[in-house]
Write an enzyme that holds these catalytic residues in place. Structure first.
Site, short mmCIF file in Angstrom:
data_model
loop_
_atom_site.label_atom_id
_atom_site.label_comp_id
_atom_site.label_asym_id
_atom_site.label_seq_id
_atom_site.Cartn_x
_atom_site.Cartn_y
_atom_site.Cartn_z
N ASP A 1 -7.05 -3.58 3.14
CA ASP A 1 -5.94 -4.43 2.72
C ASP A 1 -6.07 -5.86 3.23
O ASP A 1 -5.38 -6.76 2.77
CB ASP A 1 -4.61 -3.86 3.23
CG ASP A 1 -4.33 -2.47 2.72
OD1 ASP A 1 -4.69 -2.20 1.57
OD2 ASP A 1 -3.75 -1.67 3.47
N ASP B 1 0.85 -1.17 0.00
CA ASP B 1 0.00 0.00 0.00
C ASP B 1 0.90 1.23 0.00
O ASP B 1 2.07 1.15 0.39
CB ASP B 1 -0.90 -0.02 1.25
CG ASP B 1 -1.92 1.09 1.24
OD1 ASP B 1 -2.44 1.39 0.16
OD2 ASP B 1 -2.19 1.64 2.32
N ASP C 1 -2.06 -1.56 5.87
CA ASP C 1 -2.42 -1.07 7.20
C ASP C 1 -3.92 -0.96 7.39
O ASP C 1 -4.44 -1.20 8.45
CB ASP C 1 -1.76 0.28 7.48
CG ASP C 1 -2.07 1.32 6.41
OD1 ASP C 1 -2.75 0.98 5.42
OD2 ASP C 1 -1.63 2.47 6.56
#
Length: 992
Positions: free
Chosen positions: A706, A368, A702
């Site tokens: 995700d 990410d 995080d």
């Protein structure tokens, strides 16, 4: 609708932990008026729920928590340690040993008073299980310690009063009271908002806070565009608001994502799969060899008595004990646990031991962007004024940096460009609701209050001391920012200038520019021309193309000390200004354009080097984010993930590719390394696509968005600081410092561990294969070698099962464990990652194992032959002690030769092709282990009661010379083989 929420007629069995839906299924709160939502939930927005009603709803809907998997009982965790094919093979050997012992005892055939072999094997299995259980428990405790936090609190309206309650006690129908800095604890429908902005990066991936308003949407929108809804797990960065809770716990958007995790299943790591494969090969090999031996014995001599059956069973036990490296499970656990401990020291907490090796094998790291590759700290990097453009150094919220030209040189303090840049930043810092606070004087740790974009301007002002000349200004009034206005203004009184008022404004450059009629250039204010406008707008477009978020700054001296005296400002009957926030048309007019800033969430400074190191290691870095494509491409190019000017694929484009089938989708994911504006299902699909292409995929994240992809990846990595509990639960590893560089360091550690695992696997398996060949050869060639007992029919095994156990458990274990901590080689990150289809033990390694095993068996049997009557190499006469004593001496010789052959093999096994004499003393633990093994062997040979237990006898000096000389031939043979292999490699290199 109101009746539905208060219906208590449902049977208690329906009130399960799986929460029921609070709103009717056909009511979308984002498309319904707030009043209709309130009626459906039977709540007065101005009063909230009563405590009694809230209690009833808490009983009905359950706590506002995500459903977690039920804890696994400790006894199940312990028994799971026995779920290993190698263990199954040993359990079969134990059963056979018990049967043989029972037959001997029940038929009066003598034998041992206790089934010693079976007892030893079981004790070792229990020891291995205890060790594995303890190590995994320690890892789980570290994760629990990381996740323990104070119970969060939420402000709600109950009985007409604002109260703070535990977040877990929030129920559907509660009225949330939101303020700047609050975490949103449930999904809800806004019915009031003032300048409300919410950071939804954890849910949508959008790094810029989203403006919220209570107006009903005209049509269904994507999650990130539902401006009248708030969502669990997000946070308020600006303004205030009130919302009616529409969903709690698993009925929130976070809960839906958590529920997706139930659709994915954990898979074994590549190392676990390989160990299963090795166990199957060993099991099949033992069965085949046992059958061959038994068939050969049956053909040659047949089974004529019960003793023949017992001997055959004991032979099977010996073959099983010889084939299975009993210490492998324990050694593997210890080596992985030591690796886990080293990673923890570098802020990487591994939840499962086998994940260490998987990470070392990773070929793709999907990451990410926000907070992982970037700092999640908005930073002013560019300042553009009418006289030019400057850079501001320093990243993040620490107010350290300076203003320099685009060429990197300092600017003179009196240069027009510097003066204008200071004025621009000052205007933005005054027209500002953010604040920056140091967490303890001199700590160097900074906390932000408010919108990150606004705080970025405050930080910039502190860096260049922009407010020094404006210290006399005091805020009087504010026209707040709204998503419709896209600007804000502050009216400040200058105490140093007769309390005269000045308007400072900031906002979207194109919007703010339309309210400007003048421009400040080189210390002078002149009319703003059309050419000026076009130049400014072109600069905005250029900065946007470079992924900057732009903000314009302007100001206007009001030339008065009273707001009431400002032309166009309305006053009440008492001559007081009471609604200045609604009078933007009088305040935000005739503004003077000062300049604009370019703001970006900067990449972590250390990440570029980590990405470069990963690239050298053949590991591809892929960025997957919900942010804008231009921003994603800019950050990716800054970090070296893609070339400058590279493009990003969007979620919409991925949907189009998915519609074309897996082949088109896989082709794109095999080539593209940046993805923007993606939804959680896109992340999951990308990971699965990369896995289909044979990659071992690590996925970092995080936010809750995700979590499904993190769980599906071969190695899921969650952020320990900013990561949500859902993501941490899904991950196999947690980064305590949220640093991407820690991942690469963990990969390096994982590769070193994998190298060491191959070393001790080569050592253990070649040693065990040597034992199998010794037993097999000793039985099949017994007549040639003299391995017989006169007057006794049946099979005489060359080495006892207890002797083989001693070798495997004690003299093998210490060197193998020492190899597990062998120093990393310098080229560990200069090699391509191994493919998913590559075996931990490949064909070349099996060839090495079999070669060494044959040499070991040969020298062991030769040594025994030299001390037996009727041998092939010598024909020693029977001495006064008789045949039995001679067999004991020969077995002691074979036992000792095999031990020393394996110790020489330990030196040779540190590399498949490099000479053992290169870095011979680099591993001090290995030499210590060899010393311990030698001492243990001396004890079992010279301590009387161990002589009886292990069937040994003391050896003389000549015998020791024979033992060491024969055993050393293993090292000599492997060195010659390595010499040939290196020559072949050189020839291939010249030919290439």
């Amino acid at each position: 609708m109101a009746k539905a929420i208060n219906d208590q007629s449902k049977p208690e069995s329906a009130q399960t932990s799986a929460q029921t839906q609070a709103l009717p299924a056909d009511l979308d709160p984002s498309l319904a008026d707030a009043a209709d939502v309130a009626r459906a939930l039977n709540v007065d927005p101005n009063v909230g729920l009563s405590e009694a009603e809230a209690k009833r709803r808490l009983e009905r809907f359950g706590p506002n928590e995500l459903a977690g998997a039920p804890p696994v009982p400790k006894w199940k965790k312990f028994l799971a340690q026995f779920q290993d094919p190698l263990v199954y093979l040993l359990l079969v050997a134990t059963a056979i040993s018990l049967v043989a012992w029972f037959i001997e005892r029940s038929h009066g055939e003598g034998g041992e008073a206790l089934p010693f072999d079976a007892i030893v094997i079981v004790l070792i299995l229990i020891l291995n299980a205890v060790l594995g259980y303890i190590q995994e428990a320690k890892a789980e405790q570290a994760v629990d310690a990381l996740s323990k936090m104070a119970a969060p609190q939420t402000s709600v309206l109950r009985d007409g009063k604002i109260v703070r309650i535990a977040t877990a006690d929030v129920v559907p129908g509660d009225v949330l009271v939101l303020a700047e800095g609050d975490s949103v604890s449930a999904d809800g429908r806004l019915f009031a908002a003032a300048s409300l902005r919410i950071a939804e990066a954890s849910l949508t991936g959008e790094s810029v806070p989203v403006g919220k308003k209570p107006e009903t949407l005209e049509s269904a929108k994507a999650l990130g565009d539902r401006a009248n809804m708030i969502f669990n797990g997000t946070s308020v960065t600006q303004g205030t608001g009130r919302a009616i809770v529409t969903g709690t716990g698993m009925n929130t958007q976070v809960g839906k994502i958590a529920d997706m995790l139930a659709q994915t299943e954990d898979d074994d790591s590549p190392l676990q799969k390989e160990m299963d494969h090795v166990a199957k090969i060993l099991g099949i090999a033992v069965c085949v060899i046992a059958v061959l031996v038994l068939v050969a014995l049956a053909v040659m001599s047949g089974f004529h008595s019960l003793q023949d059956v017992i001997d055959s069973l004991l032979l099977a036990v010996s073959l099983a004990v010889a084939a299975v490296p009993e210490g492998l499970a324990a050694i593997l656990t210890v080596v992985l646990a030591l690796g886990v401990r080293r990673m923890a020291e570098h802020h990487a907490i591994v939840k499962k031991l086998h994940s260490v090796e998987t990470l070392g094998s990773a070929s793709v790291i999907c990451s990410d962007k926000t907070g992982t590759l970037t700092r999640n700290e908005m930073t002013v990097e560019r300042i553009v004024t009418p006289s030019g453009e400057v850079q501001l150094t320093g990243t993040g919220y620490a107010p350290k940096g300076q203003m320099v030209g685009l060429d990197g040189n300092d600017l003179p303090s009196d240069s027009p460009l510097r003066v204008e840049a200071v004025a621009t930043i000052a205007a933005g810092a005054i027209a500002n609701d953010g604040d920056l606070r140091e967490d303890g004087e001199g700590s160097g740790k900074w906390q932000i209050v408010g919108d990150p974009t606004e705080v970025a301007l405050v930080v910039a002002a502190r860096k260049i001391k922009a407010l020094k000349a404006y210290s006399g200004f005091e805020r009087v009034a504010e026209v707040p920012f709204t998503s419709e206005r896209k600007r804000m203004a502050v009216i400040a009184r200058n105490r140093a200038d007769g309390n005269r008022l000045t308007v400072f404004a900031k906002g979207a450059p194109d919007v703010l520019l339309s309210y400007c009629t003048r421009i400040a250039v080189n210390g002078q204010v002149r009319p703003l021309t059309e050419g000026d406008r076009q130049t400014i707008l072109a600069t905005v477009e250029r900065l946007s193309g470079e992924a900057y978020r732009t903000l314009g700054e302007a100001y206007r001296p009001l030339e008065t000390d009273s707001l009431a005296a400002v032309p166009g400002v309305r006053v009440n009957a008492a001559g007081q200004v009471t609604d200045i926030a609604e009078q933007s048309e009088a305040i935000e007019t005739d503004l003077i354009w000062a300049g604009m800033v370019g703001i970006i969430d900067p990449p972590r400074t250390e990440v570029r080097d980590s990405v470069s190191e990963a690239h050298r290691a053949g590991i591809r870095t892929v960025m997957i984010t919900g942010d804008h494509p231009l921003t994603a491409a800019r950050i990716a190019s800054d970090l070296g993930i893609i070339e400058r000017g590279g493009k990003a694929l969007t979620g919409d484009q991925l949907d189009e590719l998915a519609a074309q089938g897996d082949a088109a989708f896989d082709k794109a994911t095999g080539e593209v390394s940046v993805y923007a504006r993606v939804a959680p299902e896109h992340k999951l699909r990308i990971v699965e696509s990369l896995q289909r292409q044979g990659n071992i995929v690590a996925m970092t994240g995080d936010g809750v968005n995700d979590a499904p992809a993190v769980k599906t990846a071969d190695i899921g990595v969650a952020m320990g600081i900013t990561g949500t509990e859902v993501t941490k639960e899904s991950a196999k590893m947690i980064l305590a410092d949220d640093n991407f560089s820690t991942i690469v360091a963990a990969v390096r550690e994982g590769r070193g561990i994998f190298d060491n695992i191959r070393k001790f696997l080569r050592y253990l398996l070649s040693s065990n294969v040597g034992e199998v060949f010794t037993v097999f050869g000793g039985v099949m060639l017994a007549g040639f070698l003299g391995i017989t007992q006169p007057g006794v029919e049946g099979v005489t095994v060359p080495l006892l099962a207890t002797q083989l156990l001693w070798i495997n458990l004690l003299t093998d274990a210490a060197p193998a464990l020492a190899m597990g901590v062998d120093p990393q080689t310098e080229d560990v990150m200069n090699r391509r990652p191994r493919k998913l289809t590559d075996r931990v033990i490949d064909a070349d390694m099996w060839g090495d194992i079999i070669f060494v095993g044959l040499i070991m068996a040969a020298v062991t049997l030769i040594g025994m032959d030299m001390h037996l009557a009727g041998g092939l190499f010598t024909d020693r006469s029977v001495d006064a002690l008789g045949h039995d004593a001679q067999m004991v001496e020969a077995r002691t010789m074979g036992f000792t030769i095999l031990v020393f052959a394996q110790l020489f093999n330990a030196l040779a096994s540190r590399s498949a092709k490099q000479s053992a004499f290169v870095g011979l003393f680099a591993n001090k633990y290995l030499w210590g282990a060899i010393g311990i093994s030698v001492a243990l062997q001396l004890v079992v040979i010279y301590v009387p009661f161990l002589n009886a237990a292990f069937g040994t006898t003391p050896l003389g000096a000549t015998a020791w010379l024979e033992c060491i000389g024969l055993a050393a031939f293993v090292l000599i043979a492997t060195e010659l083989r390595k010499l040939v292999l290196r020559a072949i490699d050189r020839r291939r290199g010249i030919a290439a």
